[in-house]
Design a protein around this motif. Sequence first.
Motif, PDB file in Angstrom:
ATOM      1  N   MET A   1       1.094  -1.292   0.251  1.00  0.00           N
ATOM      2  CA  MET A   1       0.316  -0.280   0.045  1.00  0.00           C
ATOM      3  C   MET A   1       1.091   1.121  -0.534  1.00  0.00           C
ATOM      4  N   ARG A   2       0.942   1.901  -1.809  1.00  0.00           N
ATOM      5  CA  ARG A   2       1.479   3.237  -1.096  1.00  0.00           C
ATOM      6  C   ARG A   2       0.520   4.382  -1.057  1.00  0.00           C
ATOM      7  N   ILE A   3       0.939   5.591  -0.187  1.00  0.00           N
ATOM      8  CA  ILE A   3       0.301   6.509  -0.156  1.00  0.00           C
ATOM      9  C   ILE A   3       1.128   7.690  -0.868  1.00  0.00           C
ATOM     10  N   GLY A   4       0.619   8.897  -1.948  1.00  0.00           N
ATOM     11  CA  GLY A   4       2.169   9.527  -1.689  1.00  0.00           C
ATOM     12  C   GLY A   4       2.032  10.846  -1.097  1.00  0.00           C
ATOM     13  N   ARG A   5       3.109  11.186  -0.964  1.00  0.00           N
ATOM     14  CA  ARG A   5       3.925  11.962  -0.715  1.00  0.00           C
ATOM     15  C   ARG A   5       2.856  13.680  -0.827  1.00  0.00           C
ATOM     16  N   ASN A   6       1.761  13.248  -1.387  1.00  0.00           N
ATOM     17  CA  ASN A   6       1.220  14.911  -1.153  1.00  0.00           C
ATOM     18  C   ASN A   6      -0.634  14.402  -0.840  1.00  0.00           C
ATOM     19  N   ASP A   7      -0.578  12.994  -0.764  1.00  0.00           N
ATOM     20  CA  ASP A   7      -1.705  12.741  -0.114  1.00  0.00           C
ATOM     21  C   ASP A   7      -2.374  13.188   1.037  1.00  0.00           C
ATOM     22  N   PRO A   8      -3.268  13.365   0.958  1.00  0.00           N
ATOM     23  CA  PRO A   8      -4.135  13.007   2.379  1.00  0.00           C
ATOM     24  C   PRO A   8      -2.871  12.137   3.713  1.00  0.00           C
ATOM     25  N   CYS A   9      -2.408  12.284   5.106  1.00  0.00           N
ATOM     26  CA  CYS A   9      -2.540  11.510   5.431  1.00  0.00           C
ATOM     27  C   CYS A   9      -2.901  11.051   6.216  1.00  0.00           C
ATOM     28  N   PRO A  10      -2.586   9.245   6.349  1.00  0.00           N
ATOM     29  CA  PRO A  10      -4.091   8.310   6.795  1.00  0.00           C
ATOM     30  C   PRO A  10      -4.170   8.294   8.630  1.00  0.00           C
ATOM     31  N   CYS A  11      -3.432   9.181   9.440  1.00  0.00           N
ATOM     32  CA  CYS A  11      -3.776   9.640  10.714  1.00  0.00           C
ATOM     33  C   CYS A  11      -4.773  10.424  10.237  1.00  0.00           C
ATOM     34  N   GLY A  12      -5.591  10.535   9.032  1.00  0.00           N
ATOM     35  CA  GLY A  12      -6.414  11.780   9.841  1.00  0.00           C
ATOM     36  C   GLY A  12      -6.175  13.154   9.842  1.00  0.00           C
ATOM     37  N   SER A  13      -4.568  13.185  10.137  1.00  0.00           N
ATOM     38  CA  SER A  13      -4.963  15.412  11.075  1.00  0.00           C
ATOM     39  C   SER A  13      -4.835  15.825  10.060  1.00  0.00           C
ATOM     40  N   GLY A  14      -5.087  15.389   8.553  1.00  0.00           N
ATOM     41  CA  GLY A  14      -5.740  16.888   7.624  1.00  0.00           C
ATOM     42  C   GLY A  14      -4.055  17.143   7.469  1.00  0.00           C
ATOM     43  N   LEU A  15      -3.001  16.673   7.739  1.00  0.00           N
ATOM     44  CA  LEU A  15      -2.284  17.382   6.715  1.00  0.00           C
ATOM     45  C   LEU A  15      -1.674  16.799   5.362  1.00  0.00           C
ATOM     46  N   LYS A  16      -0.765  16.832   5.012  1.00  0.00           N
ATOM     47  CA  LYS A  16      -0.344  16.278   3.269  1.00  0.00           C
ATOM     48  C   LYS A  16       0.729  15.076   4.183  1.00  0.00           C
ATOM     49  N   TYR A  17       0.732  14.017   3.664  1.00  0.00           N
ATOM     50  CA  TYR A  17       1.811  13.060   4.278  1.00  0.00           C
ATOM     51  C   TYR A  17       3.078  13.137   4.315  1.00  0.00           C
ATOM     52  N   LYS A  18       3.515  13.449   3.743  1.00  0.00           N
ATOM     53  CA  LYS A  18       5.126  14.328   3.150  1.00  0.00           C
ATOM     54  C   LYS A  18       5.018  14.647   4.752  1.00  0.00           C
ATOM     55  N   LYS A  19       4.125  15.811   5.626  1.00  0.00           N
ATOM     56  CA  LYS A  19       4.688  16.710   6.053  1.00  0.00           C
ATOM     57  C   LYS A  19       3.801  16.280   7.604  1.00  0.00           C
ATOM     58  N   CYS A  20       3.367  14.894   7.653  1.00  0.00           N
ATOM     59  CA  CYS A  20       2.578  14.175   9.018  1.00  0.00           C
ATOM     60  C   CYS A  20       3.323  13.168   8.661  1.00  0.00           C
ATOM     61  N   CYS A  21       2.914  11.590   9.098  1.00  0.00           N
ATOM     62  CA  CYS A  21       3.297  10.627   9.197  1.00  0.00           C
ATOM     63  C   CYS A  21       4.500  10.656   8.087  1.00  0.00           C
ATOM     64  N   LEU A  22       5.024  10.680   7.032  1.00  0.00           N
ATOM     65  CA  LEU A  22       5.887  10.194   6.511  1.00  0.00           C
ATOM     66  C   LEU A  22       7.290  10.722   6.821  1.00  0.00           C
ATOM     67  N   SER A  23       6.871  11.900   7.640  1.00  0.00           N
ATOM     68  CA  SER A  23       8.413  12.584   7.693  1.00  0.00           C
ATOM     69  C   SER A  23       8.520  12.399   9.293  1.00  0.00           C
TER      70      SER A  23
END
Length: 290
Positions: free
Chosen positions: A1-23
């Motif tokens: 399961m790949r989530i794009g860097r600019n997709d909404p973070c799956p944790c539901g924070s509302g942040l982009k994935y790259k700004k949230c759990c990815l980082s």
Amino acid sequence: MRIGRNDPCPCGSGLKYKKCCLSKNLNNSQNTKDIYLKRYQIRLKSEKEIEGIAEAGRIAVATLDMIEERIQPGITTEEINTIVHEFTLKHGAVPAPLHYRGFPKSVCVSVNDVICHGIPGERHLKEGDIVNVDVTPILNGYYADCSKTFFVGEPDPDTAKIVAVAASCLKAGMEQARAGNRIGDIGWAIQGVAEPQGCSVVREFVGHGVGLEFHEAPQVAHYGKKGEGIVLVPGMVFTIEPMINLGRRNLRILDDNWTAVTADGSLSAQFEQTILITENGCRSLTPFPL
Ligand code: MF3
Ligand code: CO
Ligand code: CO
């Protein structure tokens, strides 16, 4: 399961994935699985579980195909129950509705103004009726849940309309079901089909996670706002099952504590499928044309 860097973070924070759990280095699927379980009690399904649910889904769809042939004026809803029950057992499965929270039969059979959870009994179907048959076989511990609304004989124009709108609603909901979208997008799309037609969307009953149990998290409302709710990620398995009324959306429950009917007596129709969220859309585990 790949989530794009600019997709909404799956944790539901509302942040982009790259700004949230990815980082935060939370970028592997095991973490997504853990986050969804902890945060939402959603059990993302493994490849093995998905194939198990799909196998149950084949029986579910075969049951609906088989019952469609038998629907005709004069048949009782009890006879539909018997046929579904025996077909399910013959295919090595168990009907989940039987004794589920006290439900007394093996299938829900909902006629005309019955929205859902109709209990099979002595009612005879007659020319011009519509009937929803909702089946949930359990095969090797895996659940698949789907339903269709059938015509009994030839429908009049209003009858044809509500069934067509209900099918279009499920289709529109499924078209929103893809990784990166949100649960609210599904309900928003369904409302967008039903309401311009003058039809209404039932709110008291929702779609649901399914597969390892009959009803799991999340709840999938058939109304909602675009961009709201949990982010859809690959491995989610849930139903979409919009109940659409020709008149107002209000309902009442009969004294049997199960049967939900439209408050205004108008017709209600429903279609349901169990779907899997994938990288690029959804795969129905109980596929039939809409
Ligand atoms: N099959 C229904 C659903 O779509 C649930 C029926 S519950 C029962 O969720 F007890 F009535 F079977
Ligand atoms: Co369901
Ligand atoms: Co169902």
